[in-house]
Write an enzyme that holds these catalytic residues in place. Structure first.
Site, PDB file in Angstrom:
ATOM      1  N   ASP A 140       1.247  -1.064   0.112  1.00 17.63           N
ATOM      2  CA  ASP A 140       0.455   0.256   0.114  1.00 17.63           C
ATOM      3  C   ASP A 140       1.265   1.310  -0.064  1.00 17.63           C
ATOM      4  O   ASP A 140       1.337   0.915   1.137  1.00 17.63           O
ATOM      5  CB  ASP A 140      -0.804   0.204   1.518  1.00 17.63           C
ATOM      6  CG  ASP A 140      -2.140  -1.027   0.958  1.00 17.63           C
ATOM      7  OD1 ASP A 140      -2.830  -1.458   0.294  1.00 17.63           O
ATOM      8  OD2 ASP A 140      -3.091  -1.517   2.141  1.00 17.63           O
ATOM      9  N   ASP A 196       3.862   0.082  -8.000  1.00 15.74           N
ATOM     10  CA  ASP A 196       3.563   0.204  -9.103  1.00 15.74           C
ATOM     11  C   ASP A 196       3.369   1.732  -8.693  1.00 15.74           C
ATOM     12  O   ASP A 196       3.293   2.562  -9.866  1.00 15.74           O
ATOM     13  CB  ASP A 196       1.840   0.217  -9.912  1.00 15.74           C
ATOM     14  CG  ASP A 196       0.767   0.254  -8.541  1.00 15.74           C
ATOM     15  OD1 ASP A 196       1.257  -0.044  -7.507  1.00 15.74           O
ATOM     16  OD2 ASP A 196      -0.015   0.902  -8.157  1.00 15.74           O
TER      17      ASP A 196
HETATM   18  C1  LIG Z   1      -2.114  -2.994  -2.600  1.00 16.66           C
HETATM   19  S1  LIG Z   1      -2.603  -4.131  -1.899  1.00 16.66           S
HETATM   20  C2  LIG Z   1      -1.550  -5.861  -3.001  1.00 16.66           C
HETATM   21  C3  LIG Z   1      -1.316  -7.513  -2.906  1.00 16.66           C
HETATM   22  C4  LIG Z   1      -1.118  -8.277  -3.642  1.00 16.66           C
HETATM   23  N1  LIG Z   1      -0.300  -8.029  -2.958  1.00 16.66           N
HETATM   24  C5  LIG Z   1      -1.189  -7.927  -5.065  1.00 16.66           C
HETATM   25  O1  LIG Z   1       0.163  -7.776  -5.050  1.00 16.66           O
HETATM   26  O2  LIG Z   1      -2.387  -8.351  -5.362  1.00 16.66           O
HETATM   27  C6  LIG Z   1      -1.379  -4.504  -0.399  1.00 16.66           C
HETATM   28  C7  LIG Z   1      -2.256  -5.679   0.505  1.00 16.66           C
HETATM   29  O3  LIG Z   1      -0.892  -5.549   1.776  1.00 16.66           O
HETATM   30  C8  LIG Z   1      -1.918  -5.785   2.426  1.00 16.66           C
HETATM   31  N2  LIG Z   1      -1.427  -4.504   3.919  1.00 16.66           N
HETATM   32  C9  LIG Z   1      -0.708  -3.783   3.874  1.00 16.66           C
HETATM   33  N3  LIG Z   1       0.202  -3.290   4.976  1.00 16.66           N
HETATM   34  C10 LIG Z   1       0.142  -4.587   5.191  1.00 16.66           C
HETATM   35  C11 LIG Z   1       0.758  -4.719   6.808  1.00 16.66           C
HETATM   36  N4  LIG Z   1       1.675  -3.996   7.637  1.00 16.66           N
HETATM   37  N5  LIG Z   1       0.421  -6.308   6.893  1.00 16.66           N
HETATM   38  C12 LIG Z   1      -0.396  -7.252   7.451  1.00 16.66           C
HETATM   39  N6  LIG Z   1      -0.708  -6.963   5.504  1.00 16.66           N
HETATM   40  C13 LIG Z   1      -0.470  -5.824   4.875  1.00 16.66           C
HETATM   41  C14 LIG Z   1      -3.348  -4.873   2.624  1.00 16.66           C
HETATM   42  O4  LIG Z   1      -4.333  -5.500   3.060  1.00 16.66           O
HETATM   43  C15 LIG Z   1      -3.438  -4.821   1.190  1.00 16.66           C
HETATM   44  O5  LIG Z   1      -4.571  -6.759   1.122  1.00 16.66           O
END
Ligand SMILES: C[S@@+](CC[C@H](N)C(=O)[O-])C[C@H]1O[C@@H](n2cnc3c(N)ncnc32)[C@H](O)[C@@H]1O
Length: 218
Positions: free
Chosen positions: A122, A158
């Site tokens: 994120d 990205d």
């Molecule tokens: C933008 S999405 C990308 C998901 C996957 N990696 C993809 O490329 O399709 C980022 C994911 O990371 C999770 N996330 C962000 N920070 C996190 C953290 N500190 N611990 C666990 N999950 C996290 C969010 O809930 C989300 O599902």
């Protein structure tokens, strides 16, 4: 927040999913998630923010002798990914519902990981939210601590501002890691960097991707 992922189906995380509440209490310190697998001696890879679990489903099939742990803090994605991995009989994968940075920092022992995967993390674009980004000076020290010597951290994004942020933080961690070119995993499709859900969605919009690999020094 609901993403409507289950479409009314009951998602079953049995055998794959671990909730933070299932773990031994925090005051017991480090725990070893390699013990959650039938073959704890196998090499161990961690994915931070697994989303719908696409990378884990694809790559774990190609590496049956590796144990994978995906950590996802959004409950609905965690349940969706764990259910999907169970239905696909990915017996060498476990999902943890937790904040990956907190789990890594407070629970993981030193030197247990062969690879840490961080794909399309994120971006938290507002300055006041930058502290929520996964890559920080402290988290890079923690990734170094949990990786074996020679272990790898893969970062793909990205988001241009997040990429610049990562490059600046990695430059400050040059005593910990050697930076190199990222090579797509065998599960990536033609022309893909990794082949996650986010990548496939944003590729259609023509977004460019940046990627790097960091190798843990001694
Ligand atoms: C933008 S999405 C990308 C998901 C996957 N990696 C993809 O490329 O399709 C980022 C994911 O990371 C999770 N996330 C962000 N920070 C996190 C953290 N500190 N611990 C666990 N999950 C996290 C969010 O809930 C989300 O599902």
């Amino acid at each position: 927040m609901s993403f409507g992922l289950s479409r009314g189906k009951v998602l079953d995380t049995t055998g794959i999913g671990f909730d933070r509440e299932d773990l031994p209490s925090f005051d017991q310190g480090h725990l070893d998630p390699r013990d959650w697998f039938a073959n704890p001696e196998h090499s161990f890879e961690l994915e931070i923010g697994s989303g719908k679990g696409t990378f884990l489903v694809q790559q774990s099939n190609l590496q049956p002798d590796t144990n994978f742990l995906g950590i996802e803090w959004t409950g609905e994605f965690y349940r969706y990914a764990a259910d999907r991995l169970r239905r696909n009989q990915c017996s060498n994968v476990r999902m943890l519902h937790d904040d990956a940075v907190q789990f890594i920092t407070h629970r993981l022992p030193d030197g247990i990981c062969n690879i840490v995967h961080l794909y399309f993390s994120d971006p938290w674009p507002k300055a006041r939210h930058h502290k929520r980004r996964v890559v920080q000076d402290e988290s890079l020290k923690q990734f170094h601590r949990i990786l074996k010597t020679g272990g790898l951290l893969h970062i793909v994004t990205d988001h241009q501002d997040l990429w610049t942020w990562c490059e600046e933080h990695v430059a400050r961690a040059e005593h910990l890691f050697v930076r190199s070119e990222f090579t797509p995993p065998p599960s990536a499709g033609d022309g893909e960097v990794v082949g996650t859900n986010f990548e496939r969605k944003y590729r259609r919009q023509g977004r460019p991707f940046n990627a790097m690999t960091l190798k843990r020094g001694p």
